[in-house]
Design a protein around this motif. Structure first.
Motif, PDB file in Angstrom:
ATOM      1  N   SER A 287     -34.000 -51.417  -3.957  1.00  0.00           N
ATOM      2  CA  SER A 287     -33.987 -52.474  -4.767  1.00  0.00           C
ATOM      3  C   SER A 287     -33.623 -53.916  -3.901  1.00  0.00           C
ATOM      4  O   SER A 287     -32.113 -54.589  -4.369  1.00  0.00           O
ATOM      5  N   PRO A 288     -34.685 -54.598  -3.085  1.00  0.00           N
ATOM      6  CA  PRO A 288     -33.713 -55.131  -1.727  1.00  0.00           C
ATOM      7  C   PRO A 288     -33.471 -56.707  -2.959  1.00  0.00           C
ATOM      8  O   PRO A 288     -32.372 -57.614  -2.059  1.00  0.00           O
ATOM      9  N   ILE A 289     -34.084 -56.717  -3.640  1.00  0.00           N
ATOM     10  CA  ILE A 289     -34.139 -58.437  -4.015  1.00  0.00           C
ATOM     11  C   ILE A 289     -32.039 -58.654  -5.285  1.00  0.00           C
ATOM     12  O   ILE A 289     -31.585 -59.407  -4.737  1.00  0.00           O
ATOM     13  N   LEU A 290     -32.220 -57.325  -5.630  1.00  0.00           N
ATOM     14  CA  LEU A 290     -31.326 -57.088  -6.434  1.00  0.00           C
ATOM     15  C   LEU A 290     -29.770 -56.636  -5.529  1.00  0.00           C
ATOM     16  O   LEU A 290     -28.718 -57.904  -5.224  1.00  0.00           O
ATOM     17  N   ALA A 291     -30.135 -56.140  -4.203  1.00  0.00           N
ATOM     18  CA  ALA A 291     -28.873 -56.413  -3.055  1.00  0.00           C
ATOM     19  C   ALA A 291     -28.398 -57.537  -2.138  1.00  0.00           C
ATOM     20  O   ALA A 291     -27.670 -58.304  -2.465  1.00  0.00           O
ATOM     21  N   LEU A 292     -29.924 -58.389  -2.084  1.00  0.00           N
ATOM     22  CA  LEU A 292     -30.017 -59.308  -1.566  1.00  0.00           C
ATOM     23  C   LEU A 292     -28.886 -60.709  -2.436  1.00  0.00           C
ATOM     24  O   LEU A 292     -28.133 -61.628  -2.023  1.00  0.00           O
ATOM     25  N   ALA A 293     -29.130 -60.477  -3.842  1.00  0.00           N
ATOM     26  CA  ALA A 293     -28.365 -61.704  -4.334  1.00  0.00           C
ATOM     27  C   ALA A 293     -26.973 -61.320  -4.238  1.00  0.00           C
ATOM     28  O   ALA A 293     -26.094 -62.398  -5.089  1.00  0.00           O
ATOM     29  N   PHE A 294     -26.588 -59.931  -4.687  1.00  0.00           N
ATOM     30  CA  PHE A 294     -25.419 -59.282  -5.078  1.00  0.00           C
ATOM     31  C   PHE A 294     -24.830 -59.506  -3.798  1.00  0.00           C
ATOM     32  O   PHE A 294     -23.314 -60.529  -3.350  1.00  0.00           O
ATOM     33  N   SER A 295     -24.983 -59.619  -2.941  1.00  0.00           N
ATOM     34  CA  SER A 295     -25.035 -59.756  -1.511  1.00  0.00           C
ATOM     35  C   SER A 295     -24.110 -60.895  -1.234  1.00  0.00           C
ATOM     36  O   SER A 295     -22.931 -61.278  -0.856  1.00  0.00           O
ATOM     37  N   GLN A 296     -25.330 -61.867  -1.229  1.00  0.00           N
ATOM     38  CA  GLN A 296     -24.823 -63.209  -1.587  1.00  0.00           C
ATOM     39  C   GLN A 296     -23.445 -63.946  -1.863  1.00  0.00           C
ATOM     40  O   GLN A 296     -22.849 -64.205  -1.177  1.00  0.00           O
ATOM     41  N   MET A 297     -23.190 -63.194  -3.265  1.00  0.00           N
ATOM     42  CA  MET A 297     -22.332 -63.546  -3.827  1.00  0.00           C
ATOM     43  C   MET A 297     -20.821 -62.940  -3.045  1.00  0.00           C
ATOM     44  O   MET A 297     -19.934 -63.163  -3.527  1.00  0.00           O
ATOM     45  N   GLU A 298     -21.137 -61.705  -3.034  1.00  0.00           N
ATOM     46  CA  GLU A 298     -19.988 -61.412  -2.384  1.00  0.00           C
ATOM     47  C   GLU A 298     -19.527 -62.056  -0.700  1.00  0.00           C
ATOM     48  O   GLU A 298     -18.621 -62.377  -0.677  1.00  0.00           O
ATOM     49  N   ILE A 299     -20.375 -62.977  -0.024  1.00  0.00           N
ATOM     50  CA  ILE A 299     -20.278 -64.158   0.470  1.00  0.00           C
ATOM     51  C   ILE A 299     -19.464 -64.789   0.211  1.00  0.00           C
ATOM     52  O   ILE A 299     -18.469 -65.759   0.738  1.00  0.00           O
ATOM     53  N   ARG A 300     -20.186 -65.559  -1.084  1.00  0.00           N
ATOM     54  CA  ARG A 300     -19.263 -66.643  -1.415  1.00  0.00           C
ATOM     55  C   ARG A 300     -18.204 -66.289  -2.474  1.00  0.00           C
ATOM     56  O   ARG A 300     -16.945 -67.298  -2.093  1.00  0.00           O
TER      57      ARG A 300
END
Length: 308
Positions: A287-300
């Protein structure tokens, strides 16, 4: 039916006020300062269909009173544990609980604490916020509740609540399969939250880009695959309805997660995106886009922690 709403913010304040307006027996569990203000000024709602004010009955956490047939939880998912402690003293063996939270993990938490036989499922669809003066503002005409139970008894209680709601100005529906309904919304809201926070834009803005539609559809497919591998069969008609909203050209639609992010508030990314991603990984999905979306929220979130 005696109903207790935890909180009188955007979601709880709106639906609770509409029920009071229709003559339902509703009490709000709020903090002392909020209770004092509500008792003196009433609960004011600004709505596209007309502003109104209703007098309300309030209780505070340290002074439980009365027995309630139904307790409605409208807290954010990250406040669930505090919400549970707030309502615990108001729960009797005859009380049922209706959570209106995003995701699905809250159902499991509530099942463990109070017993699955006491827990209904619910979906709130309203864009509403609490203003600085204590009023609730409905941002768009949409306002509906979907409610259901997972046993014959909880389904009967859900039906009673929906019957009470028929006298209100919002739409209320009894779901024949509330677990499916919760997953349908989860897949939809995870796609909407994931893509609008990732792109920092509305559905219409994303759709106006060369790759916007394909990215939205790919993220929806990833979220849908998680549901499918977890045994949830979302019908084609529901998929098509979701994608119609998610790919509407010119749409100003954004997720509340994006609005919270832009306002510097806590978000439900762990419960909406993270939990879905955890299930994806557990099932061996990619689930690459889901992982990307979650990861950038973790950074924020880490950036916000540093600033505070």
């Amino acid at each position: 039916m005696k109903i207790l709403f935890l909180g009188a913010g955007g979601v709880g304040g709106y639906f609770g006020a509409r029920l009071v307006e229709a003559g339902a027996d509703v009490t709000f569990l709020v903090r002392p300062a909020r209770a004092e203000r509500l008792r003196s000024e009433g609960l004011q709602v600004h709505s596209p269909s007309g502003d109104f004010v209703v007098p309300v009955t309030c209780v505070t956490r340290d002074r439980p009173a009365d027995d309630y047939d139904l307790v409605v939880l409208t807290a954010k998912a990250f406040d669930l544990e505090d919400a549970i402690e707030s309502v615990a003293a108001f729960i009797t063996p005859a009380t049922f609980i209706l959570p209106l939270l995003n995701g699905f993990s809250h159902m499991q938490v509530l099942d463990r604490r109070f017993g699955a036989e006491h827990i209904l499922g619910g979906i709130a669809q309203v864009a509403a916020m609490l203003e600085a003066d204590g009023a609730v503002r409905q941002l768009a005409p949409m306002h509906s509740l979907t409610v259901g139970g997972r046993t014959a008894e909880t389904q009967a209680i859900a039906a009673r609540f929906v019957e009470v709601c028929q006298a209100t100005k919002f739409n209320a529906r009894l779901s024949p399969d509330i677990v499916l309904s919760l997953w349908e919304k989860w897949v939809f809201i995870a796609t909407l939250a994931g893509i609008t926070t990732l792109m920092r834009g509305s559905v219409g803005q994303i759709m106006a880009t060369a790759n916007g539609e394909s990215l939205i559809r790919q993220l929806y497919a990833e979220c849908l695959a998680v549901a499918t591998t977890c045994g949830i069969d979302i019908a084609p008609v529901a998929r098509n309805a979701a994608l119609k909203i998610l790919t509407q050209h010119g749409s100003a639609l954004t997720a509340s997660m994006l609005r919270d992010l832009q306002a510097g508030l806590r978000t439900e990314h762990r419960h909406v995106l993270g939990d879905l991603l955890d299930r994806s990984l557990a099932k061996g999905l990619n689930s690459p886009i889901l992982a990307l979306a979650f990861s950038q929220m973790e950074i924020r979130e880490s950036e916000s922690a540093v600033r505070s």
